[in-house]
Design an enzyme around this catalytic site. Structure first.
Site, PDB file in Angstrom:
ATOM      1  CG  HIS A  67      -1.878  -1.152   1.230  1.00  0.00           C
ATOM      2  ND1 HIS A  67      -3.120  -1.072   0.633  1.00  0.00           N
ATOM      3  CD2 HIS A  67      -1.781  -2.412   1.715  1.00  0.00           C
ATOM      4  CE1 HIS A  67      -3.752  -2.240   0.772  1.00  0.00           C
ATOM      5  NE2 HIS A  67      -2.957  -3.072   1.418  1.00  0.00           N
ATOM      6  CG  LEU A  68       3.407   2.290  -2.968  1.00  0.00           C
ATOM      7  CD1 LEU A  68       3.893   2.517  -4.396  1.00  0.00           C
ATOM      8  CD2 LEU A  68       4.578   2.351  -1.996  1.00  0.00           C
ATOM      9  CG  HIS A 184      -9.282  -8.220   1.461  1.00  0.00           C
ATOM     10  ND1 HIS A 184      -8.379  -7.490   2.195  1.00  0.00           N
ATOM     11  CD2 HIS A 184     -10.306  -8.474   2.304  1.00  0.00           C
ATOM     12  CE1 HIS A 184      -8.842  -7.311   3.425  1.00  0.00           C
ATOM     13  NE2 HIS A 184     -10.021  -7.895   3.521  1.00  0.00           N
ATOM     14  CG  HIS A 237      -4.133 -10.555   3.047  1.00  0.00           C
ATOM     15  ND1 HIS A 237      -5.389 -11.079   2.887  1.00  0.00           N
ATOM     16  CD2 HIS A 237      -4.237  -9.223   2.795  1.00  0.00           C
ATOM     17  CE1 HIS A 237      -6.226 -10.106   2.548  1.00  0.00           C
ATOM     18  NE2 HIS A 237      -5.540  -8.977   2.480  1.00  0.00           N
ATOM     19  CG  ASP A 310      -1.334  -6.385   3.598  1.00  0.00           C
ATOM     20  OD1 ASP A 310      -1.504  -5.276   3.053  1.00  0.00           O
ATOM     21  OD2 ASP A 310      -2.228  -6.978   4.224  1.00  0.00           O
ATOM     22  CG  HIS A 314      -2.588   2.742   9.089  1.00  0.00           C
ATOM     23  ND1 HIS A 314      -3.570   3.256   8.276  1.00  0.00           N
ATOM     24  CD2 HIS A 314      -2.653   1.394   8.940  1.00  0.00           C
ATOM     25  CE1 HIS A 314      -4.210   2.263   7.670  1.00  0.00           C
ATOM     26  NE2 HIS A 314      -3.667   1.126   8.038  1.00  0.00           N
TER      27      HIS A 314
HETATM   28  O1  DOR Z   1      -4.335  -4.640   7.618  1.00  0.00           O
HETATM   29  C1  DOR Z   1      -4.658  -4.264   6.516  1.00  0.00           C
HETATM   30  N1  DOR Z   1      -4.433  -2.991   6.101  1.00  0.00           N
HETATM   31  N2  DOR Z   1      -5.263  -5.112   5.688  1.00  0.00           N
HETATM   32  C2  DOR Z   1      -5.800  -4.711   4.516  1.00  0.00           C
HETATM   33  O2  DOR Z   1      -6.341  -5.541   3.831  1.00  0.00           O
HETATM   34  C3  DOR Z   1      -5.755  -3.296   4.119  1.00  0.00           C
HETATM   35  C4  DOR Z   1      -4.616  -2.619   4.741  1.00  0.00           C
HETATM   36  C5  DOR Z   1      -4.681  -1.124   4.616  1.00  0.00           C
HETATM   37  O3  DOR Z   1      -4.941  -0.620   3.521  1.00  0.00           O
HETATM   38  O4  DOR Z   1      -4.415  -0.452   5.607  1.00  0.00           O
END
Ligand code: DOR
Length: 429
Positions: A67-68, A184, A237, A310, A314
């Site tokens: 996730h970028l 997913h 995952h 993955d 955050h």
């Molecule tokens: O833990 C996760 N975070 N699982 C996901 O499927 C999405 C990801 C996110 O985009 O934060």
């Protein structure tokens, strides 16, 4: 030219696992062999020689799940910071997810990601486009067009596609485009308001649990739909034994299915979840000890094809919220390889050959990327890895904008010390 001498080279595509020299020229692998005589290299050009004795040389790693956060959440990560994190972690090609803001479900945004990736010029960036518009699970995106402008697959990752007919149609298109649908697997009703794996550990913490079936029920559905349609399915995952059973059945039937597992699901369990640290909160959640063990066996025996991180950055503010309220996700680009080395390869649970196959060769093959090998003629995307280099994971050292990793403060052993992309040194520890 670059002459890497006496490296322990692991390249499953060529069946190589042993001490070799590697020579690169103009961004490509020129030679791979034992004791290359200097006169073979006398073409008058400038030659840099690196003594690699005691180090591994791997093909650059290929991460199929990142996730970028660009566009829209650049306070968590952007393509430039994510690319720096990637090459620090030995990842030279990565596939990024579409759950950005706005969602990558149109040509302009696919093109934006491709362009920004090229401008950054570090890891090679390949976007997945959303499978459904706005990730709403209702209407498919224009897959053929999105593929044409650079999407290497389609996924609503971040949430499961609840409507089976929509998933069936996505797989029908996947057969036509040849691009995998990355699923997913999460049944929203079964997952409910859960925040960690349902079981003893969740009960002891007084936290709402997500049952293992929330994943495996949808995985079984998608495997059957892949069988019916002949579409290309990739399970993201994988974290439960039920999903493994569905995966085994689908593979035994000869259907076009692959799967990935994330390092945290192989290293940590629900018993490790501290109430006070939501860096351990991830979706799918950390597995039971029994599931963890089965995942490891499935990776070792090839039932699970590949490793993917993955990486899900955050902000501190969000992750500082109480466990039940913090967002799901952990960063991993910079810690995946050292953590796998420390907790799986070093103790003999995973061979180095299988590591390279699962984290370089297989993802490159599945998503049709030119990567994952040091074969002469291939791009010189390479990682020099020191199995004895120790470092304590710290937020200050991270290239990522976020540091929500459960490995913070842990000392890991085995790190990339140099990374090259197309023969260019893009990272040095
Ligand atoms: O833990 C996760 N975070 N699982 C996901 O499927 C999405 C990801 C996110 O985009 O934060």
């Amino acid at each position: 030219m670059l002459w890497l001498k006496n490296a322990y080279v692991v390249d499953p595509i060529q069946g190589v696992s042993g001490v070799r020299d590697v020579v690169t020229r103009d961004g490509r692998i020129l030679l791979l062999g034992r004791n290359i005589p200097a006169d073979r290299l006398a073409d008058g050009g400038e030659m840099e020689v690196v003594d690699c004795t005691g180090k591994y040389l791997f093909p650059g790693f290929v991460d199929a799940h990142v996730h970028l956060r660009e566009p829209g959440q650049e306070n968590k990560e952007d393509i430039a910071s994510g690319s720096r994190a990637a090459v620090r972690g030995g990842v030279t090609s990565l596939i990024c997810m579409a759950n950005t803001e706005p969602v990558i479900d149109n040509q302009a945004l696919v093109e934006l990601v491709v362009r920004r990736g090229r401008q950054t010029g570090l890891a090679r960036i390949y976007p997945l486009a959303a499978a459904t518009k706005g990730l709403r699970g209702e209407e498919l995106t224009e897959m053929a067009e999105l593929q044409e402008c650079g999407a290497v697959g389609f996924s609503d990752d971040g949430r499961g596609i609840q409507n089976g007919e929509i998933m069936r149609l996505a797989l029908e298109y996947a057969k036509i485009t040849g691009c995998p649908i990355v699923s997913h697997c999460e049944d929203a009703a079964l997952a409910g308001q859960g925040v960690m794996r349902r079981g003893r550990a969740a009960a002891a913490r007084g936290l709402a649990g997500i049952p293992a079936t929330a994943e495996s029920v949808m995985a079984a559905r998608d495997v059957l739909l892949a069988g019916e349609t002949g579409g290309r399915l990739h399970l993201a995952h994988v974290s439960t034994r039920g999903t493994l059973a569905a995966l085994r059945a689908g593979k035994a039937a000869g259907w076009d299915i692959t799967a990935e597992v994330n390092p945290h699901h192989l290293i940590l369990t629900d018993e490790d979840v501290p109430l006070t640290n939501s860096s351990f909160k991830v979706n799918p959640p950390l597995p039971s000890a029994e599931d963890r063990e089965s995942l490891l066996k499935a990776l070792a025996d090839g039932t699970i094809d590949m490793l993917a991180t993955d990486h899900a950055p955050h902000t501190w503010e969000e992750k500082a919220r109480p466990f039940a309220e913090a967002p799901f996700g952990m960063t991993a680009l910079e810690t995946a390889l050292p953590a796998i080395w420390t907790y799986l390869v070093r103790p003999g649970l995973l061979s180095v050959e299988r590591l390279v196959e699962a984290f370089a060769r297989r993802p490159a093959e599945r998503f049709a990327l030119r990567a994952g090998t040091l074969r002469p003629g291939a791009a010189a995307d390479m990682v020099l890895f020191d199995p004895d280099y120790e470092e304590t994971v710290s937020a200050e050292r991270m290239a990522s904008k976020s540091a929500n990793t459960p490995f913070l403060g842990r000392t890991l052993r085995g790190f990339p010390i140099k990374t090259w992309v197309e023969g260019r040194l893009v990272f040095e520890r």
